[in-house]
Design an enzyme around this catalytic site. Structure first.
Site, mmCIF file in Angstrom:
data_model
loop_
_atom_site.group_PDB
_atom_site.id
_atom_site.type_symbol
_atom_site.label_atom_id
_atom_site.label_comp_id
_atom_site.label_asym_id
_atom_site.label_seq_id
_atom_site.Cartn_x
_atom_site.Cartn_y
_atom_site.Cartn_z
ATOM 1 N N ALA A 205 39.184 47.013 35.072
ATOM 2 C CA ALA A 205 38.288 46.083 35.685
ATOM 3 C C ALA A 205 38.855 44.593 35.513
ATOM 4 C CB ALA A 205 36.779 46.087 35.573
ATOM 5 N N SER A 206 38.503 43.494 36.479
ATOM 6 C CA SER A 206 38.746 42.278 36.148
ATOM 7 C C SER A 206 37.732 41.241 36.440
ATOM 8 C CB SER A 206 40.239 41.864 36.751
ATOM 9 O OG SER A 206 40.505 40.542 36.458
ATOM 10 N N VAL B 47 39.264 44.295 31.464
ATOM 11 C CA VAL B 47 39.251 45.364 30.704
ATOM 12 C C VAL B 47 40.287 46.357 30.977
ATOM 13 C CG1 VAL B 47 37.584 47.314 30.282
ATOM 14 C CG2 VAL B 47 36.713 44.961 30.733
ATOM 15 N N ILE C 7 35.660 35.866 33.581
ATOM 16 C CA ILE C 7 35.882 35.304 32.090
ATOM 17 C C ILE C 7 36.884 36.377 31.288
ATOM 18 C CG2 ILE C 7 34.911 35.044 29.723
ATOM 19 C CD1 ILE C 7 33.962 33.060 31.624
ATOM 20 N N ASP D 259 22.621 38.817 32.266
ATOM 21 C CA ASP D 259 23.819 38.969 33.279
ATOM 22 C C ASP D 259 23.726 39.946 34.003
ATOM 23 O OD1 ASP D 259 25.855 37.975 34.822
ATOM 24 O OD2 ASP D 259 27.253 38.194 33.314
#
Length: 542
Positions: free
Chosen positions: A130-131, A137, A134, A286
């Site tokens: 995943a991207s 991964v 910030i 978040d």
């Protein structure tokens, strides 16, 4: 503005125009100067006419960087405010931001750990799992125990971009107080709080500590599972934690396909939020759908899985009590109490007319009760509340910005999972129990239990402390008597001084009159005595 800030502002405007986002400016008389300025000052055409508006908005926010991506993430949860074509595109910002080269991530991790990656990990995947805005991964496996893990690594060269945008935000915030009603919004405090949260996200050691704390808070809880963190491998720009498997909370179709209890899932989302805020004073701030998953196990008794704890919030005891009492008053439709609480807390001026404020709150909030979540236009409610706040000079509270943002996330998730969820009915019992626990017999017993060891330690010192207090009282009384005598003496001296100054002035005036009538000797004598009287009075006054 500095040249670099002007350059960044120009870049932001350029990106918005090249993606044709000027279409979002409503064509009304109030926005005429903006639309005129767009064609008069900027001749940049829309270079993406072939793409729908939602995709253009997502690509523009993505190109502008993390500050704007975070904004898009929050907006993606508000499906009641935007059409699905836009919300669906913005939701891609949660975990599908354009990634950077996996080889660069590999090198960054090795630099942070101070050695070859193969020393600690195996099966490292160069392609990211995943991207986000910030960091991104990558998956791997721990050599020491063979457990599957994920390695989160900060994007390279991201700090200068964040600082440039924040500086620009500060510049714009300095201009807001010049607008009508701008000072009430406290823009500098809000930007400062936002800057702090962004910079905190860049320190993954802080995120590791947050995750460990939250895991401890919800240990053995059926509501929320927090993955295990491996702190030995964590650095400021690298985080290593357990890999989890779950259904993204936004994938409603997959959740329904495995017969998930959607009502219970939605209710638990609300319960988790209020538990974090009021029980623990430590909440995940978040909670966009990209950070929330649902376990495959026990769909009839679903468990959330939370990740990405870079942003957390906390409230002090006064904030919690004030919020809880406000929520309860709202749920009970006691708008008088809500108005009084706002005045008592200082959020509105003390001279606010409570009756008018109560009526304004009633006008905004009364229509939303006893309706399913799907029938409530929270966008309209928020707009009315803002107008109410402006009317009564309500100050923005920067310390609650994170809480407000998280409430928006929770509400968005609830709407998406179970539109019929009664948010008020779910939260009210929890808050009533919490308030009762804070002021009832359990609170007294808990305070006694917490303080008992301290009191037991100090008990042998009580006689000495009592004797010392009596001695201190005696010395204090002596000091007070002494100060009283000094004040009395000063008052006497002051009266004598005024008397001598008055006599001196009288004699000096008389001497002046005799001088006019040619009684020179008598005149000089009276004036001389008057001057001496003045001098004596001045010394007495001193």
């Amino acid at each position: 503005m500095t040249p670099s800030e002007i350059k960044r502002l120009y870049f932001i405007i350029k990106v918005f125009l090249t993606y044709g986002l000027d279409e979002l400016i409503p064509k009304i008389r109030l926005t005429w100067p903006l639309r005129f300025g767009r064609y008069f000052l900027f001749w940049l055409p829309n270079r993406h006419k072939d793409k729908p508006l939602g995709e253009r908005l997502r690509l523009a926010l993505q190109e502008l960087g993390p500050v704007w991506i975070k904004l898009g993430q929050m907006l993606s949860t508000r499906r009641d405010l935007f059409p699905s074509a836009i919300s669906d595109q913005l939701s891609l910002l949660q975990d599908r931001v354009i990634s950077f080269d996996g080889a660069v991530a590999h090198k960054s991790i090795e630099t942070a750990l101070g050695g070859s990656l193969e020393t600690w990990f195996e099966d490292f995947a160069l392609h990211p799992l995943a991207s986000a805005s910030i960091a991104q991964v990558h998956t791997a496996r721990l050599k020491e125990n063979g457990k599957e893990i994920v390695i989160k690594v900060i994007r390279p060269d991201i700090l200068p971009v964040i600082k440039a945008d924040v500086r620009l935000m500060y510049r714009l915030a300095n201009l807001v107080p010049l607008l009508p009603d701008g000072r009430r919004l406290r823009p500098l405090e809000v930007v400062r709080e936002y800057e702090k949260t962004l910079l905190d996200e860049l320190n993954l050691l802080r995120e590791a500590a947050n995750a460990i704390q939250l895991r401890r808070n919800f240990e053995d809880s059926p509501m929320l599972y927090v993955p295990e963190v491996y702190p030995d491998y964590c650095r400021e720009n690298v985080l290593v934690m357990e890999r989890i498997y779950g259904i993204p909370v936004s994938d409603v179709a997959a959740l329904e396909a495995q017969n998930t209890n959607m009502k219970l899932l939605a209710e638990r989302g609300v319960q988790i939020f209020f538990t974090q805020v009021f029980r623990d004073s430590f909440f995940h701030a978040d909670m966009h759908p990209g950070n929330i998953f649902v376990s495959y196990e026990r769909p009839e008794d679903p468990t959330y899985i939370g990740i990405d704890y870079g942003i957390v919030g906390s409230l002090n005891k006064d904030d919690k009590r004030y919020l809880a009492e406000n929520f309860i008053a709202f749920f009970n439709r006691d708008y008088r109490k809500v108005a009084e609480l706002h005045v008592d807390s200082g959020w509105v001026p003390v001279d606010t007319n409570v009756e008018d404020f109560e009526f304004a709150i009633r006008t905004v909030c009364e229509p939303i009760f006893e309706k399913p979540l799907a029938d409530i236009s929270f966008g309209h409610v928020l707009l009315n509340l803002f107008n109410t706040a402006r009317r009564f000079n309500m100050a923005v509270q920067p310390q609650l910005v994170l809480l407000q943002k998280t409430l928006l996330y929770v509400e968005g998730l609830g709407r998406q999972l179970y539109p019929q969820l009664d948010l008020w009915k779910t939260a009210k019992p929890f808050l009533e129990d919490w308030l009762h626990d804070q002021v009832g017999l359990p609170a007294i017993m808990r305070a006694f239990k917490e303080k008992a060891p301290y009191w037991a330690e100090k008990l042998p010192e009580f006689p000495e402390l009592i004797y010392g207090t009596l001695q201190q009282h005696k010395r204090l009384q002596t000091s007070i008597d002494k100060i009283s005598q000094q004040l009395k003496q000063q008052r006497n001296n002051h009266r004598k001084s005024l008397y001598l100054l008055g006599i001196g002035a009288t004699l000096f005036i008389c001497g002046g009159l005799f001088f006019i009538t040619n009684l020179t000797h008598l005149s000089w004598g009276l004036m001389g005595v008057g001057i001496i009287s003045w001098i004596l009075g001045w010394f007495k006054l001193k």
